[in-house]
Design an enzyme around this catalytic site. Sequence first.
Site, PDB file in Angstrom:
ATOM      1  CB  SER A   8       5.058  48.538  62.987  1.00  0.00           C
ATOM      2  OG  SER A   8       4.951  49.308  61.971  1.00  0.00           O
ATOM      3  CG  HIS A  31       6.217  49.932  66.601  1.00  0.00           C
ATOM      4  ND1 HIS A  31       7.167  50.314  67.430  1.00  0.00           N
ATOM      5  CD2 HIS A  31       6.552  50.472  65.609  1.00  0.00           C
ATOM      6  CE1 HIS A  31       8.105  51.011  66.911  1.00  0.00           C
ATOM      7  NE2 HIS A  31       7.866  51.181  65.914  1.00  0.00           N
ATOM      8  CG  ASP A  33       6.301  52.744  62.768  1.00  0.00           C
ATOM      9  OD1 ASP A  33       7.246  53.111  63.478  1.00  0.00           O
ATOM     10  OD2 ASP A  33       6.008  51.669  62.303  1.00  0.00           O
ATOM     11  CG  MET A  35       6.915  57.939  59.759  1.00  0.00           C
ATOM     12  SD  MET A  35       7.498  57.124  58.153  1.00  0.00           S
ATOM     13  CE  MET A  35       7.586  55.338  59.027  1.00  0.00           C
ATOM     14  CG  HIS A  64       9.423  54.473  66.175  1.00  0.00           C
ATOM     15  ND1 HIS A  64       9.724  53.760  65.177  1.00  0.00           N
ATOM     16  CD2 HIS A  64      10.437  55.327  66.446  1.00  0.00           C
ATOM     17  CE1 HIS A  64      11.051  54.002  64.807  1.00  0.00           C
ATOM     18  NE2 HIS A  64      11.292  55.202  65.579  1.00  0.00           N
ATOM     19  CG  MET A  66      10.624  57.348  62.849  1.00  0.00           C
ATOM     20  SD  MET A  66      10.199  56.027  62.063  1.00  0.00           S
ATOM     21  CE  MET A  66       8.757  55.887  62.756  1.00  0.00           C
ATOM     22  CG  MET A 135      15.911  53.223  64.251  1.00  0.00           C
ATOM     23  SD  MET A 135      14.165  52.514  64.075  1.00  0.00           S
ATOM     24  CE  MET A 135      13.788  52.052  62.321  1.00  0.00           C
ATOM     25  CG  ASP A 173      11.160  49.509  64.370  1.00  0.00           C
ATOM     26  OD1 ASP A 173      10.661  48.903  63.477  1.00  0.00           O
ATOM     27  OD2 ASP A 173      10.834  50.611  64.512  1.00  0.00           O
TER      28      ASP A 173
HETATM   29  C1  DX5 Z   1      10.271  52.055  59.745  1.00  0.00           C
HETATM   30  C2  DX5 Z   1       9.327  51.879  61.159  1.00  0.00           C
HETATM   31  C3  DX5 Z   1       9.134  50.562  61.363  1.00  0.00           C
HETATM   32  C4  DX5 Z   1       8.456  49.814  60.369  1.00  0.00           C
HETATM   33  C5  DX5 Z   1       8.997  48.394  60.499  1.00  0.00           C
HETATM   34  O1  DX5 Z   1      10.776  53.301  59.846  1.00  0.00           O
HETATM   35  O2  DX5 Z   1       9.758  52.491  62.288  1.00  0.00           O
HETATM   36  O3  DX5 Z   1       8.302  50.323  62.494  1.00  0.00           O
HETATM   37  O4  DX5 Z   1       6.914  49.774  60.287  1.00  0.00           O
HETATM   38  O5  DX5 Z   1       8.234  47.576  59.379  1.00  0.00           O
HETATM   39  P1  DX5 Z   1       9.012  46.295  58.709  1.00  0.00           P
HETATM   40  O6  DX5 Z   1       8.818  45.333  59.747  1.00  0.00           O
HETATM   41  O7  DX5 Z   1       8.277  45.628  57.673  1.00  0.00           O
HETATM   42  O8  DX5 Z   1      10.480  46.592  58.749  1.00  0.00           O
HETATM   43 ZN    ZN Z   2       8.989  52.130  64.072  1.00  0.00          ZN
END
Ligand code: DX5
Ligand code: ZN
Length: 217
Positions: A8, A31, A33, A35, A64, A66, A135, A173
């Site tokens: 990520s 990956h 993220d 948000m 991903h 969110m 998750m 994840d």
């Molecule tokens: C959290 C994200 C993850 C995050 C993982 O909401 O979806 O992908 O970046 O980071 P680590 O590996 O540090 O938990």
């Molecule tokens: Zn993620």
Amino acid sequence: MGIQITPSVLNADLSRLADEVARIPSSDWIHVDVMDNHFVPNLTLGLPVFESLAKATDTPLDAHLMIADPDRWAPAYAEAGAGSVTFHAEAAAAPIRLARELRAKGARASMALKPATGIDQYADMLGELDMLLIMTVEPGFGGQKFLDVCLPKIRRARELISAAGLEVWLQVDGGVSLETIERCAEAGADVFVAGSAVFSAEDPDAMVRELKAVASG
Ligand code: DX5
Ligand code: ZN
């Protein structure tokens, strides 16, 4: 397909995304993220940045999302070149229709479950998915502690996938590191997201290879 590592970039230097991705050539996927400050209490990046990154790297992107209302927004990530698009079960109004739409646009369709969301209610729709994301932290931030309470769900998901004779990948994840990855692999995960473990390592690409070796047993 075997074990895959998908770092990520959430904890990477976001002002130099393409350079950061170039530092981890051993990654199977990147990956990303997304948000929106509604589905999770954090805001990262959206479609324009994602599109630019897709053009800047040959490594396939694993989006991903969110975000609220993925039914409306997720297909655009497939059109932007995502190899895989993950929406959240808790946010999708019509997950089967959305998964079919993602596949029709040429992406792998994936659905994510937050730590407290059960798998059994989705057992009958696993065949609509190419990947299921379990998750192992509450979504929203990198660097959180791995939640062992999610391990039985990983095991249960693997049982359901095997019993149905499906090829669905099982991704984990959140808090995945050299310390926790073995537990996830043993429970049946085969695709591993790692953010802070990779980007806080002195040699991020060596960490990607090491994680893969440990997960492969
Ligand atoms: C959290 C994200 C993850 C995050 C993982 O909401 O979806 O992908 O970046 O980071 P680590 O590996 O540090 O938990
Ligand atoms: Zn993620």
